[in-house]
Design a protein around this motif. Structure first.
Motif, PDB file in Angstrom:
ATOM      1  N   TRP A   1      50.644  33.622  37.365  1.00 53.71           N
ATOM      2  CA  TRP A   1      50.595  34.373  36.103  1.00 53.71           C
ATOM      3  C   TRP A   1      51.270  33.574  34.991  1.00 53.71           C
ATOM      4  O   TRP A   1      52.299  32.970  35.229  1.00 53.71           O
ATOM      5  CB  TRP A   1      51.303  35.717  36.307  1.00 53.71           C
TER       6      TRP A   1
ATOM      7  N   THR B   1      48.220  32.463  33.710  1.00 54.50           N
ATOM      8  CA  THR B   1      46.925  31.786  33.618  1.00 54.50           C
ATOM      9  C   THR B   1      45.860  32.391  34.517  1.00 54.50           C
ATOM     10  O   THR B   1      44.668  32.145  34.306  1.00 54.50           O
ATOM     11  CB  THR B   1      47.089  30.304  33.957  1.00 54.50           C
TER      12      THR B   1
ATOM     13  N   SER C   1      42.720  34.050  33.150  1.00 58.69           N
ATOM     14  CA  SER C   1      41.722  33.227  32.470  1.00 58.69           C
ATOM     15  C   SER C   1      40.689  32.703  33.446  1.00 58.69           C
ATOM     16  O   SER C   1      41.033  32.204  34.523  1.00 58.69           O
ATOM     17  CB  SER C   1      42.400  32.042  31.779  1.00 58.69           C
TER      18      SER C   1
ATOM     19  N   ARG D   1      39.127  30.045  33.292  1.00 58.39           N
ATOM     20  CA  ARG D   1      39.251  28.592  33.457  1.00 58.39           C
ATOM     21  C   ARG D   1      40.140  28.205  34.626  1.00 58.39           C
ATOM     22  O   ARG D   1      40.130  27.070  35.074  1.00 58.39           O
ATOM     23  CB  ARG D   1      39.778  27.980  32.163  1.00 58.39           C
ATOM     24  N   GLU D   2      40.938  29.159  35.102  1.00 51.17           N
ATOM     25  CA  GLU D   2      41.865  28.874  36.187  1.00 51.17           C
ATOM     26  C   GLU D   2      41.149  28.748  37.530  1.00 51.17           C
ATOM     27  O   GLU D   2      41.684  28.159  38.471  1.00 51.17           O
ATOM     28  CB  GLU D   2      42.894  30.012  36.274  1.00 51.17           C
TER      29      GLU D   2
END
Length: 126
Positions: free
Chosen positions: A104, A106, A109, A111-112
């Motif tokens: 957390w 990210t 998202s 993209r992660e």
């Protein structure tokens, strides 16, 4: 070949429940954070819930907090999304995803995430 395969979607009346499953194959996912996202045609894919690889901490979008619950098996092969008190606005294609040692914040998202399932349709009738 690494695959994530969702199942459990379908048609349900408002107020009902569904349980989605995401089965992984091709590698071990014990060091991966799992998540569920959803997408409605014409809109961006949005974060729904995640469970971290270490400690199994969970995070939820405000729109599903208290109604949805994410979990995973200890073997790191399957993730689940229990959806209760479903609303018409929960209608979407639901995707599971996996991110290596994701943390957390990210993990909210897209993209992660390295791996994605093909999606399963959830339709809630009002």
């Amino acid at each position: 070949q690494v695959q994530l395969i969702e199942s459990g979607g379908g048609l349900v009346q408002a107020g009902g429940s569904l349980r989605l499953s995401c089965a992984a194959s091709g590698r071990t996912f014990s060091s991966y954070t799992w998540a569920w996202f959803r997408q409605v045609p014409g809109k961006e894919r949005e974060f729904v819930a995640a469970i971290t690889w270490m400690g199994g901490s969970t995070r939820y979008a405000d729109s599903v907090k208290g109604r949805f619950s994410i979990s995973r098996d200890n073997a790191g092969t399957t993730a689940y999304l229990q959806m209760n008190s479903l609303k018409a606005e929960d209608t979407a294609i639901y995707y599971c995803a996996a991110a290596w040692k994701g943390g957390w914040p990210t993990i909210a998202s897209m993209r992660e995430y390295e791996y994605w399932g093909q999606g399963t349709q959830v339709t809630v009738s009002s």
